[in-house]
Design an enzyme around this catalytic site. Structure first.
Site, PDB file in Angstrom:
ATOM      1  N   LYS A  13      15.712  -3.489 -19.240  1.00 60.29           N
ATOM      2  CA  LYS A  13      15.473  -4.903 -19.420  1.00 60.29           C
ATOM      3  C   LYS A  13      16.186  -5.793 -19.592  1.00 60.29           C
ATOM      4  O   LYS A  13      16.776  -6.434 -19.751  1.00 60.29           O
ATOM      5  CB  LYS A  13      13.975  -5.425 -20.341  1.00 60.29           C
ATOM      6  CG  LYS A  13      13.858  -3.951 -20.302  1.00 60.29           C
ATOM      7  CD  LYS A  13      11.793  -5.106 -20.509  1.00 60.29           C
ATOM      8  CE  LYS A  13      11.980  -4.351 -22.349  1.00 60.29           C
ATOM      9  NZ  LYS A  13      11.282  -3.135 -22.668  1.00 60.29           N
ATOM     10  N   ARG A 170       7.380   4.001 -30.466  1.00 53.72           N
ATOM     11  CA  ARG A 170       8.722   3.052 -29.538  1.00 53.72           C
ATOM     12  C   ARG A 170       6.792   3.130 -28.072  1.00 53.72           C
ATOM     13  O   ARG A 170       6.793   2.336 -27.709  1.00 53.72           O
ATOM     14  CB  ARG A 170       9.643   2.787 -29.253  1.00 53.72           C
ATOM     15  CG  ARG A 170      10.435   2.484 -30.822  1.00 53.72           C
ATOM     16  CD  ARG A 170      11.638   2.073 -30.448  1.00 53.72           C
ATOM     17  NE  ARG A 170      11.775   1.343 -29.220  1.00 53.72           N
ATOM     18  CZ  ARG A 170      13.310   1.641 -28.968  1.00 53.72           C
ATOM     19  NH1 ARG A 170      13.866   2.372 -28.947  1.00 53.72           N
ATOM     20  NH2 ARG A 170      13.877   0.312 -28.097  1.00 53.72           N
TER      21      ARG A 170
HETATM   22  P1  AMP Z   1      14.070  -4.528 -27.763  1.00 59.40           P
HETATM   23  O1  AMP Z   1      15.187  -4.643 -27.960  1.00 59.40           O
HETATM   24  O2  AMP Z   1      13.534  -5.159 -26.860  1.00 59.40           O
HETATM   25  O3  AMP Z   1      13.562  -2.581 -27.702  1.00 59.40           O
HETATM   26  O4  AMP Z   1      13.034  -4.622 -29.417  1.00 59.40           O
HETATM   27  C1  AMP Z   1      13.820  -3.681 -30.354  1.00 59.40           C
HETATM   28  C2  AMP Z   1      12.367  -3.782 -32.135  1.00 59.40           C
HETATM   29  O5  AMP Z   1      11.534  -5.698 -31.654  1.00 59.40           O
HETATM   30  C3  AMP Z   1      10.901  -3.345 -31.094  1.00 59.40           C
HETATM   31  O6  AMP Z   1      10.296  -1.653 -31.422  1.00 59.40           O
HETATM   32  C4  AMP Z   1       9.531  -4.122 -32.286  1.00 59.40           C
HETATM   33  O7  AMP Z   1       9.908  -3.754 -33.159  1.00 59.40           O
HETATM   34  C5  AMP Z   1      10.445  -5.569 -31.755  1.00 59.40           C
HETATM   35  N1  AMP Z   1      10.516  -6.751 -30.841  1.00 59.40           N
HETATM   36  C6  AMP Z   1      10.880  -6.823 -30.209  1.00 59.40           C
HETATM   37  N2  AMP Z   1      10.316  -7.385 -28.861  1.00 59.40           N
HETATM   38  C7  AMP Z   1       8.743  -7.577 -30.283  1.00 59.40           C
HETATM   39  C8  AMP Z   1       7.392  -8.999 -29.716  1.00 59.40           C
HETATM   40  N3  AMP Z   1       7.384  -9.261 -28.764  1.00 59.40           N
HETATM   41  N4  AMP Z   1       6.591  -8.202 -30.696  1.00 59.40           N
HETATM   42  C9  AMP Z   1       6.898  -7.427 -31.558  1.00 59.40           C
HETATM   43  N5  AMP Z   1       8.049  -7.106 -32.135  1.00 59.40           N
HETATM   44  C10 AMP Z   1       9.027  -7.490 -30.984  1.00 59.40           C
END
Ligand code: AMP
Length: 214
Positions: A13, A170
């Site tokens: 993404k 995750r």
């Molecule tokens: P990502 O970089 O999108 O993989 O996000 C890393 C981490 O940020 C996730 O594992 C969550 O802990 C937190 N996070 C990101 N987006 C969200 C969301 N929409 N709701 C809750 N936690 C989020």
């Protein structure tokens, strides 16, 4: 053109959103990046969010939605690509309200489909530059000098939550909370699926093709 790009962790993404934002002139909004920046800058938001990111759990909806709302209000963008938000049905509902409030519309929800073995391979091998955020992979895209960013010379490290014990959490969180969004958006009539396996440039072209359908 505004849309949500969603899928499991490691689906690509972030990589695709950066490329698409550049190509379409849209604002890339990654809630994960916003949290990581807040943690790096040791803001009160960062302090609240850190433990959740470290464990591979979702940050509570109230905090996440509040952060996104503030971001929309300050950036005043017309078109956006949402990467990593929504991550559950309650957030998708909140997004509808939020977009009405700021006078924006979302055209599509695009799901990136990647099989589990490939997700684990991508996540365990992923490395990022601490300074500029450039993304590498130990096998498929290593930096020229190990541990040093080709772009800015910053140090290239493994994300805290890309350690194998956190990855598992995750993926479980994704199945439980985020996967139901596929049905949610199907029912809303704005759901599109893209095969997220293969070369970055191929996947990019597939997404562009889907976007042109709306
Ligand atoms: P990502 O970089 O999108 O993989 O996000 C890393 C981490 O940020 C996730 O594992 C969550 O802990 C937190 N996070 C990101 N987006 C969200 C969301 N929409 N709701 C809750 N936690 C989020």
């Amino acid at each position: 053109m505004s849309f949500v790009l969603f899928g499991p962790p490691g689906a690509g993404k972030g990589t695709q959103s950066v490329m698409l934002a550049k190509h379409l002139g849209a604002l890339h909004i990654s809630t994960g990046d916003l949290f990581r920046a807040a943690i790096k800058n040791q803001t009160p938001l960062g302090q609240q969010a850190k433990a959740f990111l470290d464990r591979g759990e979702l940050v509570p909806d109230g905090i996440t939605i509040g952060m996104l709302k503030e971001h929309f209000q300050t950036t005043k963008t017309k078109s956006f690509i949402l990467d990593g938000f929504p991550r559950n049905v309650a957030q998708a509902e909140a997004l509808k309200t939020l977009l009405l409030e700021v006078g924006l519309k979302m055209d599509q929800a695009v799901f990136l489909e990647v099989d589990q073995a490939q997700l684990i391979e991508r996540l365990t091998g992923r490395r990022v530059c601490k300074n500029c955020g450039e993304v590498y992979h130990v096998r498929t895209r290593p930096s020229q000098k190990e541990g040093v960013c080709d772009k800015c010379g910053g140090s290239v490290v493994q994300r805290n939550d890309d350690r194998s014990e956190v990855i598992e959490n995750r993926l479980v969180t994704y199945e439980k909370s985020t996967a139901p969004l596929r049905d949610y958006y199907r029912e809303s009539g704005c759901y599109f699926e893209v095969n997220g396996m293969g070369e970055m440039s191929e996947i990019f072209q597939r997404i562009l093709k889907i976007l042109s359908k709306k």
